[in-house]
Motif scaffolding. Structure first.
Motif, PDB file in Angstrom:
ATOM      1  N   TRP A 145       0.833  -1.190   0.000  1.00 38.06           N
ATOM      2  CA  TRP A 145       0.000   0.000   0.000  1.00 38.06           C
ATOM      3  C   TRP A 145       0.874   1.248   0.000  1.00 38.06           C
ATOM      4  CZ3 TRP A 145      -5.048   0.268  -0.917  1.00 38.06           C
ATOM      5  CH2 TRP A 145      -5.705   1.475  -0.658  1.00 38.06           C
ATOM      6  N   ARG A 146       0.536   2.213  -0.879  1.00 37.54           N
ATOM      7  CA  ARG A 146       1.384   3.380  -1.092  1.00 37.54           C
ATOM      8  C   ARG A 146       1.047   4.542  -0.175  1.00 37.54           C
ATOM      9  NH1 ARG A 146       3.235   3.610  -6.320  1.00 37.54           N
ATOM     10  NH2 ARG A 146       4.379   5.452  -5.629  1.00 37.54           N
ATOM     11  N   ILE A 147       2.012   5.430   0.007  1.00 31.24           N
ATOM     12  CA  ILE A 147       1.780   6.715   0.675  1.00 31.24           C
ATOM     13  C   ILE A 147       1.092   7.630  -0.335  1.00 31.24           C
ATOM     14  CG2 ILE A 147       2.887   8.737   1.701  1.00 31.24           C
ATOM     15  CD1 ILE A 147       5.162   6.855   2.586  1.00 31.24           C
ATOM     16  N   SER A 148       0.018   8.283   0.069  1.00 31.86           N
ATOM     17  CA  SER A 148      -0.767   9.086  -0.873  1.00 31.86           C
ATOM     18  C   SER A 148       0.020  10.306  -1.352  1.00 31.86           C
ATOM     19  CB  SER A 148      -2.077   9.536  -0.228  1.00 31.86           C
ATOM     20  OG  SER A 148      -1.831  10.493   0.784  1.00 31.86           O
ATOM     21  N   GLU A 149      -0.261  10.724  -2.574  1.00 33.71           N
ATOM     22  CA  GLU A 149       0.375  11.920  -3.114  1.00 33.71           C
ATOM     23  C   GLU A 149      -0.037  13.155  -2.319  1.00 33.71           C
ATOM     24  OE1 GLU A 149      -0.406  12.229  -7.279  1.00 33.71           O
ATOM     25  OE2 GLU A 149       0.900  10.534  -7.788  1.00 33.71           O
ATOM     26  N   GLN A 150      -1.274  13.150  -1.794  1.00 36.54           N
ATOM     27  CA  GLN A 150      -1.730  14.271  -0.985  1.00 36.54           C
ATOM     28  C   GLN A 150      -0.859  14.439   0.263  1.00 36.54           C
ATOM     29  OE1 GLN A 150      -3.635  11.948  -2.294  1.00 36.54           O
ATOM     30  NE2 GLN A 150      -5.168  12.994  -3.563  1.00 36.54           N
ATOM     31  N   MET A 151      -0.473  13.321   0.876  1.00 30.85           N
ATOM     32  CA  MET A 151       0.387  13.383   2.053  1.00 30.85           C
ATOM     33  C   MET A 151       1.763  13.942   1.700  1.00 30.85           C
ATOM     34  SD  MET A 151       1.033  12.965   5.225  1.00 30.85           S
ATOM     35  CE  MET A 151      -0.361  12.033   5.870  1.00 30.85           C
ATOM     36  N   LEU A 152       2.316  13.494   0.580  1.00 27.54           N
ATOM     37  CA  LEU A 152       3.620  13.990   0.148  1.00 27.54           C
ATOM     38  C   LEU A 152       3.554  15.492  -0.142  1.00 27.54           C
ATOM     39  CD1 LEU A 152       4.747  11.093  -2.240  1.00 27.54           C
ATOM     40  CD2 LEU A 152       5.532  11.535   0.086  1.00 27.54           C
ATOM     41  N   HIS A 153       2.509  15.923  -0.832  1.00 26.38           N
ATOM     42  CA  HIS A 153       2.366  17.346  -1.145  1.00 26.38           C
ATOM     43  C   HIS A 153       2.149  18.176   0.120  1.00 26.38           C
ATOM     44  CE1 HIS A 153       2.679  16.985  -5.384  1.00 26.38           C
ATOM     45  NE2 HIS A 153       1.504  16.431  -5.593  1.00 26.38           N
ATOM     46  N   LEU A 154       1.416  17.624   1.074  1.00 25.79           N
ATOM     47  CA  LEU A 154       1.187  18.340   2.332  1.00 25.79           C
ATOM     48  C   LEU A 154       2.502  18.576   3.069  1.00 25.79           C
ATOM     49  CD1 LEU A 154      -0.912  19.527   4.274  1.00 25.79           C
ATOM     50  CD2 LEU A 154      -1.069  17.279   5.354  1.00 25.79           C
ATOM     51  N   CYS A 155       3.365  17.548   3.076  1.00 26.10           N
ATOM     52  CA  CYS A 155       4.682  17.690   3.709  1.00 26.10           C
ATOM     53  C   CYS A 155       5.550  18.696   2.963  1.00 26.10           C
ATOM     54  CB  CYS A 155       5.377  16.330   3.773  1.00 26.10           C
ATOM     55  SG  CYS A 155       4.627  15.179   4.940  1.00 26.10           S
ATOM     56  N   GLU A 156       5.454  18.691   1.636  1.00 24.67           N
ATOM     57  CA  GLU A 156       6.206  19.671   0.837  1.00 24.67           C
ATOM     58  C   GLU A 156       5.735  21.088   1.139  1.00 24.67           C
ATOM     59  OE1 GLU A 156       6.585  16.451  -2.820  1.00 24.67           O
ATOM     60  OE2 GLU A 156       5.166  18.115  -2.931  1.00 24.67           O
ATOM     61  N   LEU A 157       4.405  21.259   1.231  1.00 22.47           N
ATOM     62  CA  LEU A 157       3.841  22.569   1.515  1.00 22.47           C
ATOM     63  C   LEU A 157       4.237  23.060   2.896  1.00 22.47           C
ATOM     64  CD1 LEU A 157       1.955  24.801   0.446  1.00 22.47           C
ATOM     65  CD2 LEU A 157       0.050  23.585   1.520  1.00 22.47           C
ATOM     66  N   ALA A 158       4.388  22.129   3.841  1.00 20.88           N
ATOM     67  CA  ALA A 158       4.764  22.481   5.217  1.00 20.88           C
ATOM     68  C   ALA A 158       6.245  22.786   5.353  1.00 20.88           C
ATOM     69  CB  ALA A 158       4.378  21.351   6.163  1.00 20.88           C
ATOM     70  N   GLY A 159       6.981  22.805   4.242  1.00 19.14           N
ATOM     71  CA  GLY A 159       8.403  23.164   4.270  1.00 19.14           C
ATOM     72  C   GLY A 159       9.341  22.075   3.800  1.00 19.14           C
ATOM     73  N   GLY A 160       8.787  20.906   3.439  1.00 19.20           N
ATOM     74  CA  GLY A 160       9.635  19.785   3.051  1.00 19.20           C
ATOM     75  C   GLY A 160       9.929  19.670   1.579  1.00 19.20           C
ATOM     76  N   TRP A 161       9.631  20.719   0.809  1.00 23.22           N
ATOM     77  CA  TRP A 161       9.819  20.617  -0.642  1.00 23.22           C
ATOM     78  C   TRP A 161      11.284  20.468  -1.047  1.00 23.22           C
ATOM     79  CZ3 TRP A 161      12.652  24.588  -2.849  1.00 23.22           C
ATOM     80  CH2 TRP A 161      12.747  25.776  -2.119  1.00 23.22           C
ATOM     81  N   LEU A 162      12.205  20.987  -0.243  1.00 22.91           N
ATOM     82  CA  LEU A 162      13.629  20.788  -0.557  1.00 22.91           C
ATOM     83  C   LEU A 162      14.006  19.314  -0.450  1.00 22.91           C
ATOM     84  CD1 LEU A 162      15.164  23.896   1.230  1.00 22.91           C
ATOM     85  CD2 LEU A 162      15.335  23.376  -1.216  1.00 22.91           C
ATOM     86  N   GLY A 163      13.489  18.640   0.583  1.00 18.65           N
ATOM     87  CA  GLY A 163      13.716  17.204   0.710  1.00 18.65           C
ATOM     88  C   GLY A 163      13.068  16.443  -0.417  1.00 18.65           C
ATOM     89  N   GLY A 164      11.879  16.899  -0.841  1.00 20.71           N
ATOM     90  CA  GLY A 164      11.215  16.273  -1.980  1.00 20.71           C
ATOM     91  C   GLY A 164      12.014  16.436  -3.259  1.00 20.71           C
ATOM     92  N   PHE A 165      12.596  17.616  -3.441  1.00 21.24           N
ATOM     93  CA  PHE A 165      13.412  17.874  -4.635  1.00 21.24           C
ATOM     94  C   PHE A 165      14.623  16.950  -4.688  1.00 21.24           C
ATOM     95  CE2 PHE A 165      17.053  20.098  -6.534  1.00 21.24           C
ATOM     96  CZ  PHE A 165      16.574  20.306  -7.810  1.00 21.24           C
ATOM     97  N   VAL A 166      15.316  16.825  -3.556  1.00 22.56           N
ATOM     98  CA  VAL A 166      16.483  15.938  -3.495  1.00 22.56           C
ATOM     99  C   VAL A 166      16.066  14.486  -3.755  1.00 22.56           C
ATOM    100  CG1 VAL A 166      18.312  15.022  -2.011  1.00 22.56           C
ATOM    101  CG2 VAL A 166      17.755  17.459  -1.940  1.00 22.56           C
ATOM    102  N   ALA A 167      14.938  14.069  -3.166  1.00 22.71           N
ATOM    103  CA  ALA A 167      14.464  12.696  -3.347  1.00 22.71           C
ATOM    104  C   ALA A 167      14.127  12.415  -4.808  1.00 22.71           C
ATOM    105  CB  ALA A 167      13.241  12.447  -2.465  1.00 22.71           C
ATOM    106  N   GLN A 168      13.522  13.382  -5.474  1.00 25.63           N
ATOM    107  CA  GLN A 168      13.191  13.199  -6.890  1.00 25.63           C
ATOM    108  C   GLN A 168      14.440  13.000  -7.736  1.00 25.63           C
ATOM    109  OE1 GLN A 168      10.591  16.323  -8.349  1.00 25.63           O
ATOM    110  NE2 GLN A 168       9.344  16.226  -6.493  1.00 25.63           N
ATOM    111  N   ARG A 169      15.492  13.745  -7.410  1.00 25.38           N
ATOM    112  CA  ARG A 169      16.720  13.651  -8.194  1.00 25.38           C
ATOM    113  C   ARG A 169      17.536  12.401  -7.846  1.00 25.38           C
ATOM    114  NH1 ARG A 169      14.104  17.016 -10.144  1.00 25.38           N
ATOM    115  NH2 ARG A 169      14.752  18.973 -11.133  1.00 25.38           N
ATOM    116  N   LYS A 170      17.635  12.092  -6.565  1.00 23.36           N
ATOM    117  CA  LYS A 170      18.480  10.978  -6.141  1.00 23.36           C
ATOM    118  C   LYS A 170      17.780   9.631  -6.229  1.00 23.36           C
ATOM    119  CE  LYS A 170      22.016  10.850  -4.878  1.00 23.36           C
ATOM    120  NZ  LYS A 170      23.223  10.573  -5.703  1.00 23.36           N
TER     121      LYS A 170
END
Length: 216
Positions: A145-170
């Protein structure tokens, strides 16, 4: 055909979630395929494609790995091989460019307001978001079972978008799906716009926005 290389027809594919199932040519059990295991393909997979793949078994579950779409494979040469090696380095320069304004803004915010929340929130949420990306990719490979995209976006909106950017690249996760990328970069733009407003416009746009939304 190479030893160990198998072939089958893609009979199910959920493009929005990046996975599907292959029916092997020998009519054996369906094999799970995740988009991250599809290598050197010129396009996204579609139902009906012939997939060439190897298999690996983890926790009693068999999945495809090192797969490619028959007839839609990038032709390799020495130059493309070297390009592939350098295609996914750690995005140091990009990360510095993206994080410089939020970092300066957070320091300035802390200095002016004596409130260190942005300085704490960005690294904390970035670490959490990166961990969620990694966990989601691991789940996808196992077919769990996957982590929802809404949860990932919520974390990005709360300030985690830099971590999301690194994860997308790495991790090469969530970096292809167009609809996800649109929302992600809207979130990044909102954060950058906030700090531009704070640093160069003294929060004028934010004040106007708050007045228009909370006036009596």
């Amino acid at each position: 055909m190479e030893p160990g290389l198998r072939q089958g027809k893609l009979i199910k594919w959920k493009d929005e979630r990046g996975f599907g199932f292959i029916q092997p040519t020998d009519e054996s059990l369906e094999v799970f395929l995740h988009i991250s295991e599809l290598k050197d393909s010129t396009r996204r997979p579609q139902v009906g494609d012939i997939i060439c793949y190897y298999t690996v078994t983890e926790n009693g579950k068999t999945r495809a790995c090192n797969a490619f779409i028959l007839g839609a494979r990038i032709k390799k040469n020495s130059s493309s091989t070297s390009n592939n090696i350098s295609k996914y380095p750690f995005p140091i320069l990009e990360l510095l460019l993206l994080s410089s304004l939020p970092l300066i803004g957070s320091i300035h915010f802390t200095w002016i307001t004596a409130n260190p929340i942005p300085l704490i929130l960005y690294p904390l949420m970035s670490f959490l978001t990166f961990a969620l990306y990694a966990n989601d990719k691991s789940r996808a490979k196992r077919g769990d079972w996957r982590i929802s995209e809404q949860m990932l976006h919520l974390c990005e909106l709360a300030g985690g978008w830099l971590g999301g950017f690194v994860a997308q690249r790495k991790l090469r996760h969530k970096n292809i799906k167009r609809s996800y990328q649109v929302v992600f970069w809207i979130i990044v733009t909102l954060h950058i716009a906030f700090w531009v407003d704070w640093l160069f416009l003294s929060g004028t746009i934010m004040k106007i926005f708050l007045r228009s939304n909370f006036k009596n």
